[in-house]
Design a protein around this motif. Structure first.
Motif, PDB file in Angstrom:
ATOM      1  N   VAL A 122      -3.470   4.563  -2.622  1.00 55.58           N
ATOM      2  CA  VAL A 122      -4.399   5.251  -1.721  1.00 55.58           C
ATOM      3  C   VAL A 122      -4.367   6.745  -2.006  1.00 55.58           C
ATOM      4  O   VAL A 122      -3.311   7.375  -1.942  1.00 55.58           O
ATOM      5  CB  VAL A 122      -4.038   4.982  -0.249  1.00 55.58           C
ATOM      6  CG1 VAL A 122      -5.151   5.487   0.659  1.00 55.58           C
ATOM      7  CG2 VAL A 122      -3.781   3.499  -0.009  1.00 55.58           C
ATOM      8  N   GLU A 123      -5.515   7.283  -2.354  1.00 54.42           N
ATOM      9  CA  GLU A 123      -5.593   8.707  -2.650  1.00 54.42           C
ATOM     10  C   GLU A 123      -6.591   9.373  -1.725  1.00 54.42           C
ATOM     11  O   GLU A 123      -7.392   8.692  -1.071  1.00 54.42           O
ATOM     12  CB  GLU A 123      -5.943   8.931  -4.121  1.00 54.42           C
ATOM     13  CG  GLU A 123      -7.146   8.171  -4.639  1.00 54.42           C
ATOM     14  CD  GLU A 123      -7.272   8.295  -6.163  1.00 54.42           C
ATOM     15  OE1 GLU A 123      -6.304   8.639  -6.844  1.00 54.42           O
ATOM     16  OE2 GLU A 123      -8.392   8.051  -6.665  1.00 54.42           O
TER      17      GLU A 123
ATOM     18  N   ARG B 132      -7.964   3.137  -4.023  1.00 53.48           N
ATOM     19  CA  ARG B 132      -9.080   3.498  -3.138  1.00 53.48           C
ATOM     20  C   ARG B 132      -8.828   4.908  -2.610  1.00 53.48           C
ATOM     21  O   ARG B 132      -7.705   5.398  -2.643  1.00 53.48           O
ATOM     22  CB  ARG B 132      -9.218   2.489  -2.003  1.00 53.48           C
ATOM     23  CG  ARG B 132      -8.103   2.531  -0.975  1.00 53.48           C
ATOM     24  CD  ARG B 132      -8.343   1.577   0.184  1.00 53.48           C
ATOM     25  NE  ARG B 132      -8.326   0.188  -0.252  1.00 53.48           N
ATOM     26  CZ  ARG B 132      -8.102  -0.850   0.549  1.00 53.48           C
ATOM     27  NH1 ARG B 132      -7.881  -0.644   1.840  1.00 53.48           N
ATOM     28  NH2 ARG B 132      -8.097  -2.087   0.086  1.00 53.48           N
ATOM     29  N   ALA B 133      -9.905   5.537  -2.147  1.00 53.73           N
ATOM     30  CA  ALA B 133      -9.778   6.896  -1.612  1.00 53.73           C
ATOM     31  C   ALA B 133     -10.137   6.909  -0.141  1.00 53.73           C
ATOM     32  O   ALA B 133     -11.032   6.171   0.290  1.00 53.73           O
ATOM     33  CB  ALA B 133     -10.690   7.847  -2.394  1.00 53.73           C
ATOM     34  N   GLU B 134      -9.424   7.728   0.645  1.00 54.05           N
ATOM     35  CA  GLU B 134      -9.660   7.795   2.089  1.00 54.05           C
ATOM     36  C   GLU B 134      -9.988   9.222   2.507  1.00 54.05           C
ATOM     37  O   GLU B 134      -9.459  10.185   1.943  1.00 54.05           O
ATOM     38  CB  GLU B 134      -8.402   7.343   2.857  1.00 54.05           C
ATOM     39  CG  GLU B 134      -7.968   5.914   2.578  1.00 54.05           C
ATOM     40  CD  GLU B 134      -8.877   4.853   3.202  1.00 54.05           C
ATOM     41  OE1 GLU B 134      -9.824   5.230   3.934  1.00 54.05           O
ATOM     42  OE2 GLU B 134      -8.650   3.655   2.930  1.00 54.05           O
ATOM     43  N   HIS B 135     -10.828   9.320   3.532  1.00 49.87           N
ATOM     44  CA  HIS B 135     -11.151  10.618   4.108  1.00 49.87           C
ATOM     45  C   HIS B 135     -10.059  11.063   5.080  1.00 49.87           C
ATOM     46  O   HIS B 135      -9.458  10.248   5.767  1.00 49.87           O
ATOM     47  CB  HIS B 135     -12.498  10.555   4.841  1.00 49.87           C
ATOM     48  CG  HIS B 135     -13.668  10.739   3.934  1.00 49.87           C
ATOM     49  ND1 HIS B 135     -13.928  11.938   3.319  1.00 49.87           N
ATOM     50  CD2 HIS B 135     -14.630   9.884   3.518  1.00 49.87           C
ATOM     51  CE1 HIS B 135     -15.021  11.813   2.583  1.00 49.87           C
ATOM     52  NE2 HIS B 135     -15.460  10.574   2.664  1.00 49.87           N
ATOM     53  N   GLN B 136      -9.881  12.380   5.155  1.00 54.05           N
ATOM     54  CA  GLN B 136      -8.801  12.963   5.934  1.00 54.05           C
ATOM     55  C   GLN B 136      -8.805  12.551   7.411  1.00 54.05           C
ATOM     56  O   GLN B 136      -7.764  12.149   7.952  1.00 54.05           O
ATOM     57  CB  GLN B 136      -8.887  14.484   5.806  1.00 54.05           C
ATOM     58  CG  GLN B 136      -7.942  15.256   6.698  1.00 54.05           C
ATOM     59  CD  GLN B 136      -7.757  16.690   6.262  1.00 54.05           C
ATOM     60  OE1 GLN B 136      -6.786  16.995   5.593  1.00 54.05           O
ATOM     61  NE2 GLN B 136      -8.655  17.572   6.638  1.00 54.05           N
ATOM     62  N   VAL B 137      -9.948  12.673   8.080  1.00 53.74           N
ATOM     63  CA  VAL B 137      -9.978  12.438   9.526  1.00 53.74           C
ATOM     64  C   VAL B 137      -9.561  11.002   9.848  1.00 53.74           C
ATOM     65  O   VAL B 137      -8.768  10.751  10.773  1.00 53.74           O
ATOM     66  CB  VAL B 137     -11.374  12.747  10.111  1.00 53.74           C
ATOM     67  CG1 VAL B 137     -11.447  12.348  11.595  1.00 53.74           C
ATOM     68  CG2 VAL B 137     -11.699  14.237   9.960  1.00 53.74           C
TER      69      VAL B 137
ATOM     70  N   VAL C   3       0.839  -1.202   0.000  1.00 56.69           N
ATOM     71  CA  VAL C   3       0.000   0.000   0.000  1.00 56.69           C
ATOM     72  C   VAL C   3       0.872   1.248   0.000  1.00 56.69           C
ATOM     73  O   VAL C   3       1.944   1.280   0.612  1.00 56.69           O
ATOM     74  CB  VAL C   3      -0.944   0.058   1.230  1.00 56.69           C
ATOM     75  CG1 VAL C   3      -1.939  -1.078   1.216  1.00 56.69           C
ATOM     76  CG2 VAL C   3      -0.172   0.089   2.534  1.00 56.69           C
ATOM     77  N   GLY C   4       0.385   2.279  -0.708  1.00 60.79           N
ATOM     78  CA  GLY C   4       1.120   3.544  -0.733  1.00 60.79           C
ATOM     79  C   GLY C   4       0.222   4.677  -1.152  1.00 60.79           C
ATOM     80  O   GLY C   4      -0.759   4.472  -1.884  1.00 60.79           O
TER      81      GLY C   4
END
Lengths: 455, 455
Positions: B293-294, B360-365, B260-261
């Protein structure tokens, strides 16, 4: 290929700390009770420290096993790397070989976690749930916070209010690791409330923060107190640095002629040089030079008398025999916050008294000039404290060039300067100033030295 | 003893970069001239880049030798360490093995120097005295400044004015390494002066800063331009990361199931995964999963169309085939500044199109929540960008726990967060917010995609 980094495999990481007390030609002077002037015993210290640390403070055993639980945490960043500074050597056109052992890769960015982890462990083992401490600029508080996270011990840090307000980054670091950090004087202690009643605008001092942390620890059964430098057990834990370096210098097939390090309370440099000074004591390496570098703003070893004094400004701690500028002396605001201390670790002072280590003082601007030369050759942005060592190492390397001597110089590099960039900004913009030795202030402070019954 | 750090001896440091172009199942789509829409040739790029980098951009050679002068500088901080995250594994109660390759020990604190050093070298070899570049939050500008100090090449950085004013530490870093850093828009270029005449209060943008740096380079014979991500030669230089990791995973006697990166421009993660994806291309490791991961604020791979677009906001660069949100799209102000990019490295996009990597995309918090868990177990304070990887790795490790699978997870950890502590403060105090996918803004921006003659 020019090898510039010496990695020590984790299976070869030292498993014992080295205790210089076993090899001292004369024993350390006793620590005295501030009230009675008599030597302190374990019972005097028990309210503040776990018994295992009290034992280490006076142990005469040469080697003390590092508990496996402590080793396991050390292994999250240790062994640290020994670097060869080829590019600095070339820039200086010196035949000297310059090495530096770099502690800046610890998660807190300095050598401080070496003892923070050990102290947390022994507290945890004795059922302590919570540790209170003070911090000035925040190096020690952040290291203890990290260790607390590792052992699930609650950490409460009293941070000098002016630093708390001016340097939020260190406070945030502590909080990221889960610690509670308050500005001192605070509403959380009796003494803090009293100070604030008298002066609601008080910006605090290290002395006040110590008083708050000690009160916190003494008034709660679940809480002990922790110190990040000066004491014997703190220096003991730091010897992992020098013991690793000995193995790495052997890998490099060299033995140092000169070891340089900055001293404030003394724990970083002692951690490096204690494992070497034993070769000087034994007579195996009579010519080894160990150079303690202090700031001209707080030159305890080079200017202070060797006398009993308190470790803290408020005069609450036991009396330690040390070179001191007087416990009421407040050093000028140099950026090397870790070197702004009136006294010095008793072990370092004792070795200096015995002629086993030497000392010199450096002016602030020259240390940043050296730090910038280091940054532009080796790359690393050093904290203001190790910039002092770099200055001294460069001077020695230039002497080697002039004398045509290929000496081996070892720098005890205590950490990075990412959180000290404001100081570099001041230097680069020509705003940085030097501070002359404050002779009159020291003279005044020395009048406050405590009276001690003659031995 | 649980080994937590895998050191690679410097004599075993890889001496060649890996060029994925030799192993692609289909060649990369051509880069197009922004004016003519025809494929660009070396002559088009010569005003901006040295010829050796232009050659690397299109090279089909599998291995490219790392010049000894570049290796020598790499050796001031490389090989970097591969860590085993035992403490995180234990906290997650997972049978998964979690490793992370950590680039935070470079002097600039991230992976960026891997290409900065190489680019400086090739420029220096071709007689270039000076390099101009742009920087947003300052990671790239500081890495190039360090490399410039190493090779004695003058570095001029145009830094987006709002960051220049709000984040002085990165500017100071650049200056400590001897670079000149100005707020963009500046008085130093034609375009900067024009913008300031129209709006003296303009706070700048990455697009403007690129325009200034390109004008600077194009208008001076002694100066070239440099980019810190996206381009093929940049990804090439970063493969030192993955090549080292392969040797270190072999030392640990494991092969990753999941890598993962985080991806912004793509250079950090590609530097890690390109040396592994060849095993998937060859069929040797068909089950290897590579997860990009974006941030949800700039989800080019997960939401954008695969189309020709400009690399910069101003539309000055050649056209690259990539997943894009439109070159006029400006991502929300997440703290992971390195991930705020509308496009993506063409190589990463091509591999995604071919089904060789997933995204995949992740939320900041949630990424900071993961970062804090990492800090309290492994100790390291991560930059906001790698917090994205840590979030994804934790999710995979939890899936392993639920499925009872002992998979091996490798995290491409791009650097530390000492200069990002304000973001942690926002998270810890509950001030951090998430940004929904800005569907409407992207739709608008995609209307500005350049027209390209069909192939």
């Amino acid at each position: 290929m020019e090898r510039t980094m010496y990695f020590l495999d984790q299976k070869d990481m030292p498993t014992r700390w080295y205790n210089i007390q076993a090899d001292l030609p004369e024993p350390l002077p006793p620590v005295l009770h501030p009230g009675t002037g008599k030597p302190v015993g374990p019972a005097d210290l028990a309210p503040l420290f776990p018994m295992e640390l009290i034992k280490q403070e006076v142990s005469q055993e040469r080697w003390i096993e590092i508990p496996e639980e402590v080793q396991a945490i050390y292994r999250t960043w240790r062994p640290t790397v020994l670097h060869r500074a080829y590019r600095l050597e070339k820039a200086l056109d010196t035949p000297a070989k310059i090495f530096y052992k770099y502690e800046g890769t610890s998660q807190a960015g300095s050598h401080k976690p070496n003892t923070a982890v050990a102290q947390c462990y022994y507290n945890k083992m004795e059922g302590v749930k919570r540790i209170a401490t003070e911090t000035g600029a925040g190096q020690w508080g952040s290291a203890l916070s990290m260790a607390g996270a590792m052992f699930n011990v609650e950490i409460k840090v009293y941070m000098v209010k002016i630093s708390f307000n001016q340097k939020p980054y260190r406070r945030i670091l502590m909080e990221a690791w889960g610690a509670k950090c308050v500005a001192s004087p605070s509403e959380d202690t009796e003494i803090g409330r009293r100070i604030l009643r008298e002066d609601p605008e008080c910006t605090g001092s290290l002395g006040m923060a110590i008083s708050e942390a000690v009160e916190d620890a003494a008034s709660r059964d679940d809480t002990k107190y922790s110190l990040g430098s000066v004491l014997n057990h703190v220096l003991l834990h730091q010897t992992i640095i020098g013991e690793e370096t000995r193995k790495q210098m052997e890998m490099a097939d060299v033995y140092p002629d000169i070891i340089v390090g900055n001293i404030g309370g003394g724990s970083n440099f002692a951690g490096q040089f204690l494992p070497w000074v034993r070769d000087k004591i034994s007579g195996a390496k009579p010519d080894l030079r160990i150079i303690c570098v202090e700031p001209t703003a707080a030159p305890s070893l080079t200017k202070g008398p060797y006398a009993y004094d308190h470790g803290d400004v408020a005069g609450m701690t036991p009396l330690l025999k040390m070179y001191t500028l007087g416990h009421t002396f407040i050093p000028s605001p140099i950026h090397a916050g870790g070197l702004r201390y009136h006294g010095m670790a008793p072990i370092v002072c004792h070795l200096h008294k015995l002629g086993l280590v030497e000392a010199r003082a450096e002016h602030q601007v020259a240390t940043f000039e050296a730090g910038v030369q280091f940054a532009r050759t080796e790359g690393i942005i050093s904290a203001p404290e190790p910039c002092h060592n770099i200055k001294a190492a460069i001077d020695e390397a230039i002497r080697c060039r002039e004398a045509g001597e290929a000496k081996t110089i070892l720098i005890a590099h205590s950490g990075h300067g990412y959180l000290d960039l404001a100081a570099y900004d001041a230097y680069l913009s020509g705003q940085l100033v030097d501070y002359a030795y404050p002779e009159e202030e020291v003279k005044e402070a020395l009048k406050q030295l405590p009276k001690v019954p003659s031995a």
